[in-house]
Design a protein around this motif. Structure first.
Motif, PDB file in Angstrom:
ATOM      1  N   PHE A 163       0.809  -1.235   0.000  1.00  0.00           N
ATOM      2  CA  PHE A 163       0.000   0.000   0.000  1.00  0.00           C
ATOM      3  C   PHE A 163       0.835   1.274   0.000  1.00  0.00           C
ATOM      4  O   PHE A 163       0.340   2.333   0.345  1.00  0.00           O
ATOM      5  CB  PHE A 163      -0.982   0.036   1.184  1.00  0.00           C
ATOM      6  CG  PHE A 163      -1.971  -1.084   1.169  1.00  0.00           C
ATOM      7  CD1 PHE A 163      -3.076  -1.038   0.335  1.00  0.00           C
ATOM      8  CD2 PHE A 163      -1.794  -2.195   1.979  1.00  0.00           C
ATOM      9  CE1 PHE A 163      -3.995  -2.084   0.305  1.00  0.00           C
ATOM     10  CE2 PHE A 163      -2.703  -3.249   1.947  1.00  0.00           C
ATOM     11  CZ  PHE A 163      -3.807  -3.189   1.120  1.00  0.00           C
ATOM     12  N   GLU A 164       2.121   1.163  -0.364  1.00  0.00           N
ATOM     13  CA  GLU A 164       2.932   2.391  -0.437  1.00  0.00           C
ATOM     14  C   GLU A 164       2.695   3.034  -1.798  1.00  0.00           C
ATOM     15  O   GLU A 164       2.632   2.346  -2.823  1.00  0.00           O
ATOM     16  CB  GLU A 164       4.419   2.082  -0.236  1.00  0.00           C
ATOM     17  CG  GLU A 164       5.253   3.346  -0.065  1.00  0.00           C
ATOM     18  CD  GLU A 164       6.676   3.072   0.422  1.00  0.00           C
ATOM     19  OE1 GLU A 164       7.076   1.895   0.493  1.00  0.00           O
ATOM     20  OE2 GLU A 164       7.387   4.065   0.719  1.00  0.00           O
ATOM     21  N   SER A 165       2.539   4.363  -1.785  1.00  0.00           N
ATOM     22  CA  SER A 165       2.255   5.078  -3.030  1.00  0.00           C
ATOM     23  C   SER A 165       3.563   5.432  -3.724  1.00  0.00           C
ATOM     24  O   SER A 165       4.644   5.102  -3.240  1.00  0.00           O
ATOM     25  CB  SER A 165       1.466   6.354  -2.716  1.00  0.00           C
ATOM     26  OG  SER A 165       2.333   7.279  -2.101  1.00  0.00           O
ATOM     27  N   SER A 166       3.438   6.163  -4.842  1.00  0.00           N
ATOM     28  CA  SER A 166       4.650   6.572  -5.561  1.00  0.00           C
ATOM     29  C   SER A 166       5.440   7.611  -4.762  1.00  0.00           C
ATOM     30  O   SER A 166       6.566   7.921  -5.098  1.00  0.00           O
ATOM     31  CB  SER A 166       4.276   7.130  -6.937  1.00  0.00           C
ATOM     32  OG  SER A 166       3.401   8.226  -6.763  1.00  0.00           O
ATOM     33  N   ARG A 167       4.827   8.161  -3.709  1.00  0.00           N
ATOM     34  CA  ARG A 167       5.601   9.050  -2.832  1.00  0.00           C
ATOM     35  C   ARG A 167       6.129   8.208  -1.685  1.00  0.00           C
ATOM     36  O   ARG A 167       5.348   7.663  -0.902  1.00  0.00           O
ATOM     37  CB  ARG A 167       4.741  10.186  -2.296  1.00  0.00           C
ATOM     38  CG  ARG A 167       4.862  11.393  -3.185  1.00  0.00           C
ATOM     39  CD  ARG A 167       4.230  12.578  -2.598  1.00  0.00           C
ATOM     40  NE  ARG A 167       5.117  13.324  -1.734  1.00  0.00           N
ATOM     41  CZ  ARG A 167       4.816  14.524  -1.257  1.00  0.00           C
ATOM     42  NH1 ARG A 167       3.671  15.083  -1.568  1.00  0.00           N
ATOM     43  NH2 ARG A 167       5.650  15.156  -0.461  1.00  0.00           N
ATOM     44  N   LYS A 168       7.434   8.145  -1.603  1.00  0.00           N
ATOM     45  CA  LYS A 168       8.073   7.261  -0.614  1.00  0.00           C
ATOM     46  C   LYS A 168       7.579   7.577   0.794  1.00  0.00           C
ATOM     47  O   LYS A 168       7.518   8.737   1.190  1.00  0.00           O
ATOM     48  CB  LYS A 168       9.588   7.466  -0.705  1.00  0.00           C
ATOM     49  CG  LYS A 168      10.366   6.235  -0.392  1.00  0.00           C
ATOM     50  CD  LYS A 168      11.821   6.399  -0.817  1.00  0.00           C
ATOM     51  CE  LYS A 168      12.656   5.249  -0.270  1.00  0.00           C
ATOM     52  NZ  LYS A 168      12.841   5.269   1.143  1.00  0.00           N
ATOM     53  N   GLY A 169       7.214   6.543   1.519  1.00  0.00           N
ATOM     54  CA  GLY A 169       6.799   6.726   2.911  1.00  0.00           C
ATOM     55  C   GLY A 169       5.348   7.125   3.079  1.00  0.00           C
ATOM     56  O   GLY A 169       4.876   7.267   4.198  1.00  0.00           O
ATOM     57  N   VAL A 170       4.625   7.304   1.961  1.00  0.00           N
ATOM     58  CA  VAL A 170       3.205   7.684   2.042  1.00  0.00           C
ATOM     59  C   VAL A 170       2.352   6.490   1.582  1.00  0.00           C
ATOM     60  O   VAL A 170       2.483   6.029   0.445  1.00  0.00           O
ATOM     61  CB  VAL A 170       2.898   8.921   1.165  1.00  0.00           C
ATOM     62  CG1 VAL A 170       1.416   9.285   1.252  1.00  0.00           C
ATOM     63  CG2 VAL A 170       3.758  10.105   1.583  1.00  0.00           C
ATOM     64  N   TYR A 171       1.514   6.003   2.479  1.00  0.00           N
ATOM     65  CA  TYR A 171       0.689   4.818   2.221  1.00  0.00           C
ATOM     66  C   TYR A 171      -0.772   5.247   2.093  1.00  0.00           C
ATOM     67  O   TYR A 171      -1.183   6.241   2.717  1.00  0.00           O
ATOM     68  CB  TYR A 171       0.816   3.833   3.392  1.00  0.00           C
ATOM     69  CG  TYR A 171       2.228   3.301   3.568  1.00  0.00           C
ATOM     70  CD1 TYR A 171       2.570   2.037   3.133  1.00  0.00           C
ATOM     71  CD2 TYR A 171       3.221   4.092   4.166  1.00  0.00           C
ATOM     72  CE1 TYR A 171       3.864   1.546   3.284  1.00  0.00           C
ATOM     73  CE2 TYR A 171       4.514   3.613   4.321  1.00  0.00           C
ATOM     74  CZ  TYR A 171       4.833   2.340   3.879  1.00  0.00           C
ATOM     75  OH  TYR A 171       6.108   1.869   4.027  1.00  0.00           O
ATOM     76  N   VAL A 172      -1.554   4.501   1.339  1.00  0.00           N
ATOM     77  CA  VAL A 172      -2.983   4.820   1.215  1.00  0.00           C
ATOM     78  C   VAL A 172      -3.786   3.541   1.433  1.00  0.00           C
ATOM     79  O   VAL A 172      -3.503   2.515   0.795  1.00  0.00           O
ATOM     80  CB  VAL A 172      -3.349   5.397  -0.173  1.00  0.00           C
ATOM     81  CG1 VAL A 172      -4.721   6.074  -0.102  1.00  0.00           C
ATOM     82  CG2 VAL A 172      -2.313   6.377  -0.695  1.00  0.00           C
ATOM     83  N   ILE A 173      -4.782   3.618   2.316  1.00  0.00           N
ATOM     84  CA  ILE A 173      -5.568   2.410   2.637  1.00  0.00           C
ATOM     85  C   ILE A 173      -7.061   2.729   2.789  1.00  0.00           C
ATOM     86  O   ILE A 173      -7.458   3.885   2.840  1.00  0.00           O
ATOM     87  CB  ILE A 173      -5.053   1.753   3.950  1.00  0.00           C
ATOM     88  CG1 ILE A 173      -5.170   2.708   5.148  1.00  0.00           C
ATOM     89  CG2 ILE A 173      -3.638   1.235   3.802  1.00  0.00           C
ATOM     90  CD1 ILE A 173      -4.959   2.034   6.495  1.00  0.00           C
ATOM     91  N   GLY A 174      -7.848   1.664   2.893  1.00  0.00           N
ATOM     92  CA  GLY A 174      -9.275   1.797   3.215  1.00  0.00           C
ATOM     93  C   GLY A 174     -10.122   2.263   2.050  1.00  0.00           C
ATOM     94  O   GLY A 174      -9.790   2.051   0.869  1.00  0.00           O
ATOM     95  N   GLY A 175     -11.228   2.935   2.389  1.00  0.00           N
ATOM     96  CA  GLY A 175     -12.179   3.398   1.389  1.00  0.00           C
ATOM     97  C   GLY A 175     -11.551   4.323   0.358  1.00  0.00           C
ATOM     98  O   GLY A 175     -12.057   4.440  -0.765  1.00  0.00           O
ATOM     99  N   ALA A 176     -10.444   4.977   0.701  1.00  0.00           N
ATOM    100  CA  ALA A 176      -9.776   5.908  -0.222  1.00  0.00           C
ATOM    101  C   ALA A 176      -9.303   5.204  -1.484  1.00  0.00           C
ATOM    102  O   ALA A 176      -9.094   5.849  -2.509  1.00  0.00           O
ATOM    103  CB  ALA A 176      -8.610   6.602   0.471  1.00  0.00           C
TER     104      ALA A 176
END
Ligand SMILES: Cc1cc2nc3c(=O)[nH]c(=O)nc-3n(C[C@H](O)[C@H](O)[C@H](O)COP(=O)(O)OP(=O)(O)OC[C@H]3O[C@@H](n4cnc5c(N)ncnc54)[C@H](O)[C@@H]3O)c2cc1C
Length: 368
Positions: free
Chosen positions: A313-326
């Motif tokens: 769940f890590e995005s293309s921005r290092k250290g930024v994860y996105v989870i859940g309904g998003a």
């Protein structure tokens, strides 16, 4: 200088964010959970109808059980009110670190981590988990510096004694107006509520129209502004954010148009202009998303953009994860060098289990 660098900053206290906070707490990672609403689970409180039963739904083909038993809804469905009450108690009992009424705005990369910019200042973390759900308030598109986003009314009493402007032509706007008119009527406040909509007609269902009609007949002071266009968000000489709304327009033969406009302090304005998916936020944060081309996606439609995430769940921005309904109902998953659409049902189950996997990944990276 920032006093604290948290291991994890979490944005949004729904099931996904709260589960992340709880697991950080359990495994000794320092964390802070930031929520824009008045309380945790604000997203659920705002969207579930009163008395709705909460189901512990789990997709048939999902291999895992609920990975955090403490937050799963009971097998025998309970009302949303009881589930919210249970979760509140849980948070108090565990003493989780949460700040409410903090609006997430942006993320900046720094040499030693990430800085999260919010409406209540900046916070610093090594990792950021975005768990702000799928209902992102729309921004009113006006020129100028003062911005306004969609909002609902949690306390109609705040509008007593002031001329209030409600923008939007549907049931949500009508409901907000009914609540404010009622609150005003109960204390004999004669200050009007202006109801503005960019179209010439309002569009509410029969039941709402009846309740609104009743409020008006009981003395509610409402002024209709059909065909009104919010134009400028400006900061006045006294530093007050104001919204200028054009209420009519007269085209002149000489080409010089005449307008009538009203200017309201932003705090008197309620914009019921709905919500949108999170893609504009991903764009603002420079998080990469990919457009579905013909035949590539089964869930998303052609042309829709899906956020690109690693298996953790890590995005293309290092250290930024996105989870859940998003990231529901699907996202683009990078797996062993290839990219494919991944189904991601918008369920409490998914939100909780995403949190489990993301915290495991972060623990691995931080060695905790
Ligand atoms: C009417 C309805 C009924 C449902 N019933 C069920 C059910 O019975 N069972 C089930 O499993 N699922 C159900 N769902 C789906 C379930 O509620 C979602 O899957 C779940 O809430 C997603 O959790 P989340 O934490 O990702 O997002 P959310 O629950 O949306 O939480 C996101 C949080 O982030 C906050 N936030 C948003 N923007 C910001 C910001 N800029 N800064 C800070 N905070 C922010 C919000 O206020 C919110 O509290 C239902 C959904 C709806 C709409």
């Amino acid at each position: 200088m920032y006093a604290t660098i948290h291991d994890v900053l979490i944005i949004g206290a729904g099931p996904a964010g709260l589960s992340t906070a709880y697991l950080c707490h359990k495994h000794g990672l320092s964390y802070l959970l930031l929520e824009s609403g008045k309380a945790i689970f604000q997203g659920i409180a705002n969207t579930y109808p009163e008395g709705k039963l909460v189901y512990a739904s789990k997709p048939k083909d999902a291999p895992e059980p609920f990975m955090i038993d403490e937050l799963r809804p009971p097998d025998k469905p309970v009302t949303v009110e009881s589930y919210l009450q249970y979760v509140q108690h849980f948070v108090q009992h565990e003493n989780l670190h949460i700040q409410t009424e903090v609006d997430f705005e942006d993320i900046k990369d720094e040499r030693d981590g990430l800085t999260v910019i919010t409406s209540k200042g900046s916070f610093k973390g090594k990792k950021v988990v975005l768990s702000f759900g799928s209902n992102i308030p729309r921004e009113l598109s006006v020129y100028g510096d003062a911005k306004m986003v969609a909002k609902n009314v949690d306390d109609a009493g705040k509008y007593i004694g002031i001329k209030t402007l409600v923008i939007g032509g549907g049931n949500t706007a009508a409901d907000v107006i009914i609540n404010i008119l009622k609150a005003k009527r109960e204390v004999n406040d004669t200050q009007p509520v202006y109801w503005a909509h960019k179209a010439e007609t309002f569009d509410v269902n029969k039941e709402t129209a009846q309740r609104l009609g009743e409020e008006i007949l009981l003395g509610g002071n409402i002024r209709l502004l059909p065909g009104a266009m919010p134009r400028i968000g400006e900061v006045d000489d006294e530093g007050v954010d104001r919204l200028v709304i054009r209420i009519n327009e007269f085209k002149q033969v000489d080409g010089i148009d005449l307008y009538h406009a009203m200017s309201f302090p932003m705090q008197n304005v309620i914009a019921c202009i709905g919500s949108q998916g999170p893609v504009p936020i991903f764009d603002k944060l420079n998080i990469q998303s990919i457009a579905c081309t013909a035949g590539v996606c089964k869930i998303a439609k052609e042309g829709e953009r899906l956020v690109l995430l690693s298996a953790d769940f890590e995005s293309s921005r290092k250290g930024v994860y996105v989870i859940g309904g998003a990231i529901s109902p699907s996202y683009m998953k990078i797996n062993q060098g290839s990219i494919a659409e991944e189904k991601h049902p918008n369920l409490i189950y998914t939100a909780i289990n995403d949190a489990y996997h993301v915290v495991e990944a972060i623990r691995g990276k931080l060695g905790k």
